[in-house]
Design a protein around this motif. Sequence first.
Motif, PDB file in Angstrom:
ATOM      1  N   ALA A  90       1.285  -6.967 -19.513  1.00 39.70           N
ATOM      2  CA  ALA A  90       2.377  -7.872 -19.144  1.00 39.70           C
ATOM      3  C   ALA A  90       3.595  -7.127 -18.613  1.00 39.70           C
ATOM      4  N   PHE A  91       3.525  -5.802 -18.576  1.00 39.87           N
ATOM      5  CA  PHE A  91       4.700  -5.019 -18.247  1.00 39.87           C
ATOM      6  C   PHE A  91       4.747  -4.609 -16.778  1.00 39.87           C
ATOM      7  N   ALA A  92       5.944  -4.668 -16.219  1.00 34.68           N
ATOM      8  CA  ALA A  92       6.196  -4.156 -14.878  1.00 34.68           C
ATOM      9  C   ALA A  92       7.460  -3.314 -14.980  1.00 34.68           C
ATOM     10  N   ILE A  93       7.303  -2.048 -15.318  1.00 31.13           N
ATOM     11  CA  ILE A  93       8.458  -1.183 -15.543  1.00 31.13           C
ATOM     12  C   ILE A  93       9.236  -0.953 -14.251  1.00 31.13           C
ATOM     13  N   THR A  94       8.526  -0.872 -13.119  1.00 38.11           N
ATOM     14  CA  THR A  94       9.187  -0.714 -11.811  1.00 38.11           C
ATOM     15  C   THR A  94       8.841  -1.936 -10.959  1.00 38.11           C
ATOM     16  N   PRO A  95       9.410  -3.100 -11.277  1.00 33.63           N
ATOM     17  CA  PRO A  95       8.986  -4.360 -10.655  1.00 33.63           C
ATOM     18  C   PRO A  95       9.301  -4.467  -9.168  1.00 33.63           C
ATOM     19  N   ARG A  96      10.188  -3.615  -8.657  1.00 30.70           N
ATOM     20  CA  ARG A  96      10.537  -3.677  -7.238  1.00 30.70           C
ATOM     21  C   ARG A  96       9.728  -2.686  -6.393  1.00 30.70           C
ATOM     22  N   ALA A  97       8.856  -1.941  -7.031  1.00 27.42           N
ATOM     23  CA  ALA A  97       8.109  -0.907  -6.315  1.00 27.42           C
ATOM     24  C   ALA A  97       7.053  -1.515  -5.398  1.00 27.42           C
ATOM     25  N   SER A  98       6.771  -0.806  -4.320  1.00 24.43           N
ATOM     26  CA  SER A  98       5.744  -1.225  -3.368  1.00 24.43           C
ATOM     27  C   SER A  98       4.898  -0.019  -2.992  1.00 24.43           C
ATOM     28  N   ILE A  99       3.594  -0.229  -2.896  1.00 26.98           N
ATOM     29  CA  ILE A  99       2.692   0.864  -2.549  1.00 26.98           C
ATOM     30  C   ILE A  99       2.725   1.204  -1.068  1.00 26.98           C
ATOM     31  N   ARG A 100       3.576   0.521  -0.317  1.00 28.50           N
ATOM     32  CA  ARG A 100       3.628   0.765   1.131  1.00 28.50           C
ATOM     33  C   ARG A 100       5.052   0.957   1.653  1.00 28.50           C
ATOM     34  N   ASP A 101       6.017   1.339   0.788  1.00 25.43           N
ATOM     35  CA  ASP A 101       7.394   1.487   1.272  1.00 25.43           C
ATOM     36  C   ASP A 101       7.834   2.938   1.404  1.00 25.43           C
ATOM     37  N   GLY A 102       6.956   3.895   1.095  1.00 27.50           N
ATOM     38  CA  GLY A 102       7.308   5.303   1.239  1.00 27.50           C
ATOM     39  C   GLY A 102       8.340   5.798   0.244  1.00 27.50           C
ATOM     40  N   LEU A 103       8.453   5.119  -0.907  1.00 25.76           N
ATOM     41  CA  LEU A 103       9.446   5.491  -1.913  1.00 25.76           C
ATOM     42  C   LEU A 103       8.859   5.387  -3.317  1.00 25.76           C
ATOM     43  N   LEU A 104       9.451   6.138  -4.233  1.00 20.51           N
ATOM     44  CA  LEU A 104       9.176   5.986  -5.659  1.00 20.51           C
ATOM     45  C   LEU A 104      10.336   5.227  -6.292  1.00 20.51           C
ATOM     46  N   ASP A 105      10.038   4.284  -7.173  1.00 27.27           N
ATOM     47  CA  ASP A 105      11.070   3.610  -7.960  1.00 27.27           C
ATOM     48  C   ASP A 105      11.206   4.354  -9.283  1.00 27.27           C
TER      49      ASP A 105
END
Length: 297
Positions: A205-220
């Motif tokens: 149920a956890f999303a520790i980095t909820p704004r992260a995307s596997i296609r944005d070229g960044l780490l959250d």
Amino acid sequence: MTVAGIKHVVAVWNPESGGGQFRHELPLMIELLESYGADVEQRVTGDAGEATELARAAVADGADAVCAIGGDGTVNEVINGIAESDVPLIIVPAGTVNVLALELGIPLDPADACRLVDGGNLSWMDLGKAGERYFALMAGVGMDAAIVQSMNPTLKKVLREAAFVVQGIPTVLSGRFPKVRVETVERTVEGYFVVLGNAANYGGAFAITPRASIRDGLLDVCVLEDLSPLSTLRYWLAAAVQSHTTHPNVDYWRTREAAVTVIEGDDEVLVQTDGELAGRLPMRFSIVPRALRVVVP
């Protein structure tokens, strides 16, 4: 007709994934893959890390795709054998939680996942790196890595994802987590628990980095700055409903590269990637854009 003309598929599978319950379905999986015109070669893992070597050998042998049959640990090992090679990954989820499959929208039913070799699409995704190890989902520093280290295999087999909660409570309550420093171009933050996410889904149920995307070229990056029992409890309860990023003792930002070091305490601080131990601090973390081709719906 397979996706993009894939013909030679090397299927790497872990007989212990998900407690081994999927093994009776394996002949059907292989039959389905072959029914769409793929020539499937099976390679079975044994020791930890062997899936990486099998996948790397498959690339060297000219495989058109590598199929990982297992959980996130098996998928992570296979990724470390094929990253940046242009050889596509086919995921057939057969593990405890199958977080990457959830993130990519891949069916959790193994037979339905196999059918993507016929009706799926080729896509790209970023990969993170923790030291020299690639990860698809996240790297965790401190608290969750300690839980991974202490995990009882039998408990995990019986309780599946709930085992992380059961095992995690005494680990978290021990409170023995040295303070670390996260240094990036954007900012420097100190805290006790760090997650560097390439994907929104952390597990269960956890999303520790909820704004992260596997296609944005960044780490959250998500850092818990306080280790008091009340603050830690509030953090995990808030994470369950994805409101922890507004927690007064949480810092959250995006970056391309981070260095994490221990600044307080003599105990070693462990690092986990995609739910598997990956080493200890100090360590550098980075993002590798479009590092993996993957078959998706």
